[in-house]
Design an enzyme around this catalytic site. Sequence first.
Site, short mmCIF file in Angstrom:
data_model
loop_
_atom_site.label_atom_id
_atom_site.label_comp_id
_atom_site.label_asym_id
_atom_site.label_seq_id
_atom_site.Cartn_x
_atom_site.Cartn_y
_atom_site.Cartn_z
N GLU A 226 0.89 -1.17 0.00
CA GLU A 226 0.00 0.00 0.00
C GLU A 226 0.92 1.21 0.00
O GLU A 226 1.52 1.53 1.02
CB GLU A 226 -0.87 0.02 1.26
CG GLU A 226 -1.82 -1.14 1.41
CD GLU A 226 -3.01 -1.03 0.49
OE1 GLU A 226 -3.13 -0.05 -0.28
OE2 GLU A 226 -3.85 -1.95 0.53
N CYS A 260 -2.22 9.08 2.47
CA CYS A 260 -2.04 8.57 1.12
C CYS A 260 -3.25 8.88 0.26
O CYS A 260 -3.11 9.16 -0.92
CB CYS A 260 -1.79 7.07 1.17
SG CYS A 260 -3.01 6.18 2.14
P1 NAP Z 1 8.36 5.09 4.60
O1 NAP Z 1 9.52 5.94 4.88
O2 NAP Z 1 8.33 4.32 3.35
O3 NAP Z 1 8.21 4.13 5.87
C1 NAP Z 1 7.20 3.14 5.95
C2 NAP Z 1 7.76 1.95 6.68
O4 NAP Z 1 8.74 1.32 5.86
C3 NAP Z 1 8.48 2.31 7.98
O5 NAP Z 1 8.26 1.29 8.92
C4 NAP Z 1 9.94 2.34 7.56
O6 NAP Z 1 10.82 2.11 8.62
C5 NAP Z 1 9.99 1.23 6.54
N1 NAP Z 1 11.03 1.38 5.54
C6 NAP Z 1 11.50 2.53 4.99
N2 NAP Z 1 12.45 2.25 4.08
C7 NAP Z 1 12.58 0.90 4.04
C8 NAP Z 1 13.39 0.00 3.29
N3 NAP Z 1 14.25 0.45 2.40
N4 NAP Z 1 13.27 -1.32 3.52
C9 NAP Z 1 12.38 -1.77 4.41
N5 NAP Z 1 11.59 -0.99 5.16
C10 NAP Z 1 11.66 0.34 4.96
O7 NAP Z 1 6.99 5.87 4.56
P2 NAP Z 1 6.45 6.90 5.63
O8 NAP Z 1 7.17 8.17 5.42
O9 NAP Z 1 6.45 6.30 6.98
O10 NAP Z 1 4.92 7.03 5.16
C11 NAP Z 1 4.56 7.87 4.16
C12 NAP Z 1 4.26 7.14 2.86
O11 NAP Z 1 3.35 6.07 3.11
C13 NAP Z 1 3.57 8.03 1.87
O12 NAP Z 1 4.09 7.84 0.58
C14 NAP Z 1 2.12 7.57 1.93
O13 NAP Z 1 1.35 7.88 0.81
C15 NAP Z 1 2.28 6.13 2.17
N6 NAP Z 1 1.04 5.57 2.75
C16 NAP Z 1 0.28 4.75 1.99
C17 NAP Z 1 -0.91 4.25 2.49
C18 NAP Z 1 -1.77 3.32 1.67
O14 NAP Z 1 -2.62 2.68 2.24
N7 NAP Z 1 -1.59 3.21 0.37
C19 NAP Z 1 -1.32 4.59 3.77
C20 NAP Z 1 -0.52 5.45 4.53
C21 NAP Z 1 0.67 5.93 4.00
P3 NAP Z 1 11.66 3.31 9.30
O15 NAP Z 1 10.65 4.27 9.85
O16 NAP Z 1 12.45 2.61 10.33
O17 NAP Z 1 12.46 3.91 8.20
#
Ligand code: NAP
Length: 452
Positions: A226, A260
């Site tokens: 997602e 999102c």
């Molecule tokens: P993020 O930086 O991608 O982090 C999400 C999760 O992934 C965190 O637990 C993070 O851990 C982990 N992560 C980050 N980089 C990783 C990697 N290379 N390998 C494995 N795990 C990794 O995203 P965010 O800033 O928290 O959230 C914002 C994004 O989420 C936005 O783009 C938003 O649109 C999207 N989102 C989508 C939905 C949906 O349902 N489609 C819902 C909500 C949010 P760490 O924090 O330890 O880095």
Amino acid sequence: MKSINPALNQLIREYPEHSQEEVAAIVERTSRSGISWRKTSFAYRGELFRRLAGMLRSDKERLSRLMTEEMGKIIMESHAEIEKCALACDFYAEHAGSMLQDEIVETEASRSLVVFQPLGVIFAVMPWNFPFWQVFRFAVPSLMAGNVGLLKHASNVPGCALAIEDLFIKAGFPDNVFSTLMIPSSMVEEVIANPLVHAVTLTGSGPAGSSVASFAARYIKKAVLELGGSDAYIVLEDADLEKAVRVAVNARMINQGQSCIAAKRFIVIETLVEEFTSGLEKIVSELKTGNPFDPSIQIGPLARPDLVDDIDRQVRESLDAGAKLVCGGKRPKMTGCYYAPTILGNVKKGMPAYHEETFGPVFSIISVTSEEEAISVANDSQFGLGGSIWTRDLERGEKLARQIDTGAVFVNGMTKSDPRLPFGGVKKSGYGRELAAYGIKEFVNIKTIWIG
Ligand code: NAP
């Protein structure tokens, strides 16, 4: 792992991380607990989730404060988020059994059927923006289906991660049916690689999705992603303009724009652009920014300082490329991760506000001359999560909704998630579905039994 209050830029608390050995031991215990959990009845699991729903409701104030303190969500929205988690518990407690009932299929066999069985250990990598809801949206259907869950939450919400684990324990779930791993993203691969883990679900950004999907591919594990969105909010000439403006503010400003499925690109028929923009400006300029614990505040801080830098860069580059600043466009002079609610007019192809996901309180208004152009601009995106269309002609709305390449389109309403309806995206918004019967079937073995 640090918990930092973004409204004050102050450290709240530090939490120790799990070592590799501790992670391996938790995975092992979770896997073992799955052996008996999968044999329990839907009625028993449902009873535990109903109890969990009750605890969420009775402890709403404390849990909401924790969320608001760790990531800056305004307190009213934290309350609503906890309520929604409770709703998801009740919903699946009631419906999971019927959603996963055996399906008899007529063939030449004496009996042939499809049964839905748990996969085992499901690993969830979750984001900070809805720190409770994102986790519950994965955990409730997964556990109701008989799976067990492991959570790696975003590094800036460790307090929420532990509070959720604690809720499962206090609600009476057997030990290790749901466990939190306190690990950085650099340890995600070794969890996915562990043979005791069967599937992974990630909610987050594109780069994180790409990494997790590649690990899942390498170790041949089922994955659901997602990811981000840049949802269109189309306002046609026959829209109820007053309502479209009013709902636009909620659709964009929810969670300070860090959602999102927030509306991000406002695609408006040119004859209405001026009226739409001035209506929006009137409401947006009256929004109060400040302490997210103050119930009279509508805009709190963003969750981290780097998120303010990102949104500021997108706004400045879009202005440099010819967008018009209607209001905002700056960091208010106050401590904390604040960004002024911003409206950009004259947004065009080539600008970050047109192509990128803007994860903050920024409206991008794009003028179009026809319904065909509106659909074409809506689809001119790398993302495909949600979208809205505003028209008084409901048949026209449905016809156009079918032409938009996203996982959901709402006519005369804002895009939102609802346990009764599937949720997910296409294109770079990811794959797979959460919620409804589709979501609970993502992490089951859809098994054929044929009896001659
Ligand atoms: P993020 O930086 O991608 O982090 C999400 C999760 O992934 C965190 O637990 C993070 O851990 C982990 N992560 C980050 N980089 C990783 C990697 N290379 N390998 C494995 N795990 C990794 O995203 P965010 O800033 O928290 O959230 C914002 C994004 O989420 C936005 O783009 C938003 O649109 C999207 N989102 C989508 C939905 C949906 O349902 N489609 C819902 C909500 C949010 P760490 O924090 O330890 O880095």
